[in-house]
Each structure stands twice: as structure tokens, then as C-alpha cells.
Design an enzyme around this catalytic site. Sequence first.
Site, PDB file in Angstrom:
ATOM      1  CG  HIS A 160       6.337   3.332  13.580  1.00 12.61           C
ATOM      2  ND1 HIS A 160       5.598   4.401  13.141  1.00 12.61           N
ATOM      3  CD2 HIS A 160       7.430   3.285  12.775  1.00 12.61           C
ATOM      4  CE1 HIS A 160       6.227   4.970  12.120  1.00 12.61           C
ATOM      5  NE2 HIS A 160       7.333   4.294  11.864  1.00 12.61           N
ATOM      6  NE  ARG A 167       4.922   9.886  11.007  1.00 10.93           N
ATOM      7  CZ  ARG A 167       5.830   9.220  11.740  1.00 10.93           C
ATOM      8  NH1 ARG A 167       5.850   9.332  13.060  1.00 10.93           N
ATOM      9  NH2 ARG A 167       6.707   8.449  11.155  1.00 10.93           N
ATOM     10  CG  ASP A 168       1.736  14.735   8.437  1.00 11.28           C
ATOM     11  OD1 ASP A 168       2.437  13.917   9.078  1.00 11.28           O
ATOM     12  OD2 ASP A 168       2.028  15.938   8.344  1.00 11.28           O
ATOM     13  CD  GLU A 169       5.962   9.264   7.381  1.00 18.69           C
ATOM     14  OE1 GLU A 169       5.985   9.748   8.520  1.00 18.69           O
ATOM     15  OE2 GLU A 169       6.996   8.927   6.770  1.00 18.69           O
ATOM     16  CD1 TRP A 197      12.884   2.308   4.291  1.00 20.09           C
ATOM     17  CD2 TRP A 197      14.887   1.903   5.209  1.00 20.09           C
ATOM     18  NE1 TRP A 197      12.843   2.705   5.607  1.00 20.09           N
ATOM     19  CE2 TRP A 197      14.048   2.468   6.194  1.00 20.09           C
ATOM     20  CE3 TRP A 197      16.174   1.553   5.576  1.00 20.09           C
ATOM     21  CZ2 TRP A 197      14.464   2.693   7.504  1.00 20.09           C
ATOM     22  CZ3 TRP A 197      16.600   1.774   6.881  1.00 20.09           C
ATOM     23  CH2 TRP A 197      15.751   2.334   7.819  1.00 20.09           C
ATOM     24  CG  ASP A 224       4.899   5.138   8.125  1.00 22.17           C
ATOM     25  OD1 ASP A 224       3.756   5.030   7.666  1.00 22.17           O
ATOM     26  OD2 ASP A 224       5.483   6.228   8.257  1.00 22.17           O
ATOM     27  CD  GLU A 232       8.301   7.008  14.214  1.00 21.92           C
ATOM     28  OE1 GLU A 232       7.402   7.706  14.716  1.00 21.92           O
ATOM     29  OE2 GLU A 232       8.741   7.193  13.070  1.00 21.92           O
ATOM     30  CG  ASP A 277       9.010   1.189   8.516  1.00 23.74           C
ATOM     31  OD1 ASP A 277       9.912   1.615   7.774  1.00 23.74           O
ATOM     32  OD2 ASP A 277       8.494   1.873   9.407  1.00 23.74           O
TER      33      ASP A 277
HETATM   34  C1  BGC Z   1       8.800   6.457   8.768  1.00 22.45           C
HETATM   35  C2  BGC Z   1       9.670   5.275   9.056  1.00 22.45           C
HETATM   36  C3  BGC Z   1      10.531   5.102   7.866  1.00 22.45           C
HETATM   37  C4  BGC Z   1      11.421   6.285   7.872  1.00 22.45           C
HETATM   38  C5  BGC Z   1      12.533   6.258   6.925  1.00 22.45           C
HETATM   39  C6  BGC Z   1       9.687   7.650   8.697  1.00 22.45           C
HETATM   40  O1  BGC Z   1       9.022   8.822   8.535  1.00 22.45           O
HETATM   41  O2  BGC Z   1       7.781   6.586   9.686  1.00 22.45           O
HETATM   42  O3  BGC Z   1       9.122   4.240   9.668  1.00 22.45           O
HETATM   43  O4  BGC Z   1      11.157   3.898   7.745  1.00 22.45           O
HETATM   44  O5  BGC Z   1      10.705   7.479   7.783  1.00 22.45           O
HETATM   45  O6  BGC Z   1      13.582   6.624   7.577  1.00 22.45           O
END
Ligand code: BGC
Length: 923
Positions: A799, A505-507, A566, A501, A778, A514
Site C-alpha cells: 500500500h 485483496r478484493d479491492e 481524498w 490502493d 497499509e 492514496d
Molecule cells: C483503502 C484505502 C483508502 C481507504 C479509504 C481503504 O479500503 O485501501 O487505502 O484510502 O479505504 O479510507
Amino acid sequence: MKLFHNIRTIFTISLLGCFLLSCRTEPTLKPAQDLTLNEGFVNPIGFYDATPSFSWKLPQEIQKQTAYHLVVASSPELLSEDPDLWDTGKVSSGQSLYISYEGKPLLSRDKMYWKVRFWNAEDQPSTWSEIAQMELGLLQNEDWQAKWIGLNTRKDSIKGKSNIIIHTPQYLRKEFEVNKQLVSAKLYVTAKGVFKGFINGKAISEDVMSPGWTPYQKRIESLTYDVTDLLKEGDNAIGFQLASGWHFGRLLWNKMIWGQNGSPKVLSQLELLYKDGTKKNIVSDNSWQGTTRGPIRFAEIYDGEIYDANFQMHGWATSDFEAKEWSKVEVAPLENAIAIRPKRHHSVRQKTTLDTKEIITPKDGSGVIFNLQQNMLGVPRLRVPMKKGDTLKVRFSEMLDPDGSFYTDNYRSAESTDYYIAAEDGRIDWHPTFTFHGFQYAELSGFDTSKTPKKEWVTGLVQYSDFDKTGYFSSSHDKLNQLQSNINWGLRGNFFDIPTDCPQRDERLGWTGDAQVISPTSIFNNNVHAFWASWLQTLRESQYVDGGIPFVAPDVLENNKVSSGWGDAAVIIPWDIYTRTADTTVLKENYEMMKKWVSHHQSISENYISQMNSFGDWLQPFQAKESNKRGDTSKKLIGTAFFAHAAHLTSKAAEVLGLKEEKEEYQKLYQTVANAFESEFFDNEGKIKNGKATQTAYLLALHFDLLSDTITKKAEQHLLHKIEEADNHLRTGFLGTPLLPRVLDAMGETDLMYQILLKETYPSWFYSINQGATTMWERWNSYSRLEGYNPESMNSLNHYAYGAVGEWMYERIAGIKPLEPGYKKIRIAPIPGGGLTSAEATYDSPYGEIKSTWKIEGDTFYHDATVPPNTTALLSIISDNVQRVIVNGASLKDFKYGQVIENEDGIITIEVPSGNYSIQTLR
Ligand code: BGC
């Protein structure tokens, strides 16, 4: 007369001679080229598939292949003399892509050599192609004699944020002897964690963060390297640096996923083949030594790296090194449950570099800021003067606050900071190894302040999965070109071994929604066939037993939850890849997953109306409740629409796979769900009921073909009305945005789409460009010059989702769209608009380069198109008068290469074979 008679005699004699001696005409056609295996692999070693498929491209001047002959052998010599693995003979077929191997079975490490020739429409043969080759990797766990090795870094690790164990990076080494003449040395290697390997002090490859990210509890990918040239006769040494990576690092919001037990480990098997035919394997076992007292003191994906040069161990990966205080490693056997399999796509690498363009020295005396003027993913190369004992601190940010200070709120808990501790005075030359950052700015402090900062101090090393660029788009509109660049950087910023995504960040997770949104655009831009096929394997492995598809893959959330739009990545992406590559393997491999996902939809529906959770039209602008990120479109409507669509695509996949009954079954299901959808959500006037009438609600219904004909026509008008209400702006989030251009295009509303695309005001693509975006953001309003940053910390400036409009730019502005899978039949139909005076795109399709370039000069529209070999195209010409069209210098009415198949609504469509076309239309 006599002369004629003589010629005739000579002709008859030579014909007779030919007949008797069965002489053949020498092949004169140029050979096939660009020989590839499976998803576009060129001469791979360590290959993952023992039953590969073969593809080639024909020379540009060939219109059509009518037959081919493919030979496969275990050595180049046998290939010419007596192909021992497979000889297809002459096969009457136009197929030049994905011919499945049906030869002798191949095993781990086996090599194959292959070449091909083809026949054209006149049955003339080509010369043989050059020889291509492949070598298999270790296909089974049983092929490994090596053991997992490493130090127990758990016992002396630091406890980090909440329950995270921080493993100190370790160094592992072994010395060995090469005592005979070497023919080849292959290294098979992987890790739990991320590794970098060295032989005799030299890096074994340029790969970054190997082995990449898979569902580690099920499958870890191995890599194969030919390291023959790194070895010498006599004493040698092999070594690895090893850090936590995704496997043992913290992911998400302070969670450890797979690393709850144990410590990072390496699995390494170096296989030597000597000239006398003997073999020797140097495997990871208890004879290796390790230390955590090396210079990389700390490395975490989100948080950065600490390098202390005082810990440097010069020559630690050479045989001259004395490993005095190194310890014995711990050894563990391979687990049956974890499959070690060859990596099935290309590793991440440093693909390009970015120079510093500007140096900013803040007045408050804080660090000096280096601006690359491009948001990117990777690491900095630091060539910075330092004083002994000082610590260089490097922070990162994607953008600055308007007062020039660092904006890092959107990194959330990711520290994203690197440190270098200098052991001596002088200029360092260093970049971190086991972390990566999403950034445009690097802020340096702790350098030798007696020196004036120079741009050369910081270079951005841009890293992403090692695929090639395949598509280009440009136009006369600067902002559109900037948008194309932002789309590209959005892809570069998020194709880091898996589709993520965001990179900062912490992800940084494999969010499925996506991914499905961006896949068509990504396939046009880059050769990401293998990248997607590989991630789909991860997706399959992550599917829940009940058919649910997790939010992210690899599934690090492990919450057993699903979301419509998703999880549908499971059906949409295989279909997207198939339509653009013609590779049926992607359907075969994923068909079961598709079916299970459709049943999952069904199991969470009542009378075919979905009750599935959904992130909705994520981040839709102007939602009724701004804090609700899920948009205003009814969840049930979204879920039901995707349920129908998933069934529809599964029925199409079944058809391609020759599963007639299942095709019917899913087609019926699609119809049933579509009918339920229409009666639940649409009134007789084609207006939304039982939910809010949003652009996205109409787009889903129209794009997924869920309404009866009369209702469709009415719904189209309501959509147009909704757009008009928004002053021709989009009002779409993640799910609606990719559909907007497709639907308007299908409605013939290209002018309107141009208007929406070229809008400068919020929400629009150019809005973010006007605020300084160099990547996709994003949110439509992640930042504005007037109001600053969106107050939400979930505010990535890299994003890719909204970059999905790229598809329309190539397919309509430039006009290149596949009509048959793999672009076997192409539609080349640009429609100029939006005041553009020119546009062009090229795409390196599976059959070769497709090109569409147009410009308007005065009253004339010039269009050049290239249709690659072995394909045909429907070429659209904007004119209703054949008299006013010139093709390749001749009037269209005399055009002999193709045929006019339609002359409607001001567009003449001609069908043409491969070739170059130059069209002039007097308007
Ligand atoms: C992500 C998104 C993802 C979403 C789900 C987010 O934290 O960065 O791109 O699809 O969560 O809703």
C-alpha cells in the site's frame, strides 16, 4: 609586419566574400536529443492527440537555448525539402518543452515526422536532430467500421458469489486472405473485458490486461499495433482470447458494475495497405466465430484463473485450424454514449522477473512454498512437472504466519488461486493471462510428487504500467536504502493501469486519497507523467454533477459520497504534475474539475468551516479509539484545511493559465477560508481548539499556510512539542504523513526529521522494515514479529501511501527540488544528518539528468552536482566561510561560473548555470 598585413588582407577578403555570398558558418553544435510528444511519448503509433506538443533535450554541454526551429511534415522526404505541415521558422525562445502544434489539422491515422534545431547563447545553430515521428490512432467512433462481437456467455454462465455472473472466457477468430503485396497492416482494437490478440498464432503484443481500466460507461481506450510483420501473403488468421476483466468481473464486495447486461466483447479493425495503393479492412463482424471451449476455463481479477490443457486448441489462431464446433458471434453496434479513444498512456506489461530464492516444504504435507523474497504484483510463471489429469493448485500470500503457514486473511474474499489441469505427463510452462496477484509466496500442490521441487519451477512475472525509471536514491544507510526499495516496490505494486490502493485483496481500486499522497514521490521515481495525466481524465469523467469527487476512480462505488483529503486529488495531483513537468496542459485539462471541486467544498461548508465527510487522518497510529480508523484529527479541521488549500492551488493554476481575475478570486477565497480556519481551530497561543491537538492538525495548518505569522510561529512550537511527547515518533496517518517532512523541513528542523525517519520503533518507517517488509504496508503495524498480524483483515502489505516520505529523501537528503516548474530552476541543497556519511540521487528531469552526490570523509564534505542544459540551479554549500570552499578546483571566492547569492545561517547559496560542479568544503 608583412605577415600581419597578409593575414589581415586574407581576413578582409574572406569576410567580404562571405558577405557577398552570404555564407554561413556550418552548424557545429550537437543536435537536440530525446524528442518526445506530450507527456513523454517516443515515436508513438495510435497516438491520442491531434494537436500534440513537442519537447526535446539539449546536449549536456549546452547551457542555454536562445532559439529553436521546428519542422513537421507528412513524410520524411518532405521534412527536409518542404515541410508541409508546420514550419516554425527560427523562434527566439528558450522553451524546449511542450511547444504546442499549430500546423495543419491532423486526422485519425495521419502520420507526422518532425525534427528540430536550436541556437545557443552565442546564437550558434545546432545541426538538425534526428527525425521523430508519430501516427494518430482512431480518434472518433466514426472511424470504426468494426462492430462489437462476442458470444453470449451470459446464458450459460455460472452464478458465482451472490449475484456475480461468471463469464467463461471466450475465443474469437477469423480467417482472411492477403492477396497482394502488403505495405502495412495496422490493428486497432479494444474490448469490453480484457483481451489478448493473435495473428497467425503469434501474440500481437506483450501488453497485459488490455485495454486497461477507464470509466467504461463513458470511455473505452483502444490500442494500435503495427502487425505488418505477422502477416503473410495467402491465408491468414486473427484471433482473440477474451475474459471479464474489470468490465464484466466482480469488483469490490461482490458487485458487478458495468457488466449487468451483455457479455464481454471485442472491437477489432485490421487495416491493410497494399503496395498498389488499395486498402482492405478486416473488421470484427458477424463473419467471426467463437467458442468458450478453450483452455482458459475461468478468469477473474480477484479470484484467479483456471486453465485446463485438455481444452487446448492447437493452432486456433492460424488458418490451418478447423473451427468445427465454433459458433457464430453476436454483433452489436458502437454506442454513441461510449467514446472509443486511443489509450493515452502505456499499457501494463511484464517489466521484470523475480526468481524463487527459497523453497519451504511444510511438515504437514500441504503444498510446497516458493519464496521470491520480494512482495510483488503480477503472475507466476510455472515450469512444473505434472502427471496427466492432475490439477496443479497455486495459492498466493504476501507473508507467512510465524508457524510457516500461509497468511491469506488479508486477501479477504479474493480467492487469488490459479489452477492448471494437465493433459499429459511432463513439464508445463504456463502463466495465467487474465488475472493478477499481489504476492511474495506461491504455494504449489498437485504437481508430480516424484520430482523434487526446484527453484526454477516458479518465477515471478512482475507487471505494471510500462513506464521507465527516472530517479534513483541511495545512501550509506542500509535501512534507508531498503526503504527506498520498498517505496519503489510499492509503486510497482500499485501502478496497474490506474493508481490503486493495493494489489491483492478484493479491492485494488483507484482510491483518490492514496493517489494524491504518493504523486510527488512517484513522479521522481518513474516517468509517470502520462500515467497520471491519463488517470486525471478518468477522475474528470468520474466527477459528480455537483462537483463532488468520488472516493475511487473509476467510480465503482457509485455512492455519491465525497471525502476531504481524498477528493482533493482533483487539485493536488494536477498541481504536482505541473510543478514537476512544467506541462501546462495538465492544468488546462483539469482546471474546470478543480474549480468544481472547490465549489463543492464551499457548498458543504458553513461560514467557510467544512462540514464535509472525511476518512480523516486514515489509520493514524495510537488513535483514541483503535477501531476508529479515521484518526483523532477533527474532520471539520481537515475539511476546512483542504478547502483552503484547494482554493489556493486553483488560484495558482489560474495564474499559470493567465486567468487574472480568477486567480484573485480564488486567492481571496483561500484567504477567507484560512482566516475562518484560524479563528475556528486555533487560540491566540497557536494551540488547537475545537478538536484534538494532533500532529496532523498542526501539519495541515502549517503546510497549507493557513495561519497568521505570529500564530504560525507559536503553532510550530506546539507541533515540536507534540513530536517530543511522542518521543520523536510520528503520530500521523495517510493525510499527515506526507506533510510531516515538508513542514519540518520548512521549519529548518531537518535533524528532527532525520530522527523521526531513522526511528526503529513503532510507529516508524524502519519498524516495518525490521518486521521484514519488502514493500510499504497499509498500517504502521500491519505485522510484528512479536504480535503477529494486525487482527484486521484490511491489512495490505503493499500500500504505497506511507512511501510519500520518498519525496523528502530526494529533495533534502540528496537535495534535488524543483524551484521552477519542470526543474527549469533547481534547488540542489542536501543537508547531511542522521549519521549518514553519503547519499546520492539522480533524476532524469524534463531538461536532462540532475545529479546530487555527497560524502563526508574526515573533515571534508564532498558534493558533486549536475545541472542539466537550459536550466539553472541554486546550489547550497554548508559553510559560512567562502575561503574554505573549493568549487571545480578553485576557491569559491574566485568562482567565475556563478554568483554567491546568499551567505546565511551557515549555508552559502550560489546560483549556477548548467554544468557539472564538484564542491569540497572543509568543515
Ligand atoms: C483503502 C484505502 C483508502 C481507504 C479509504 C481503504 O479500503 O485501501 O487505502 O484510502 O479505504 O479510507
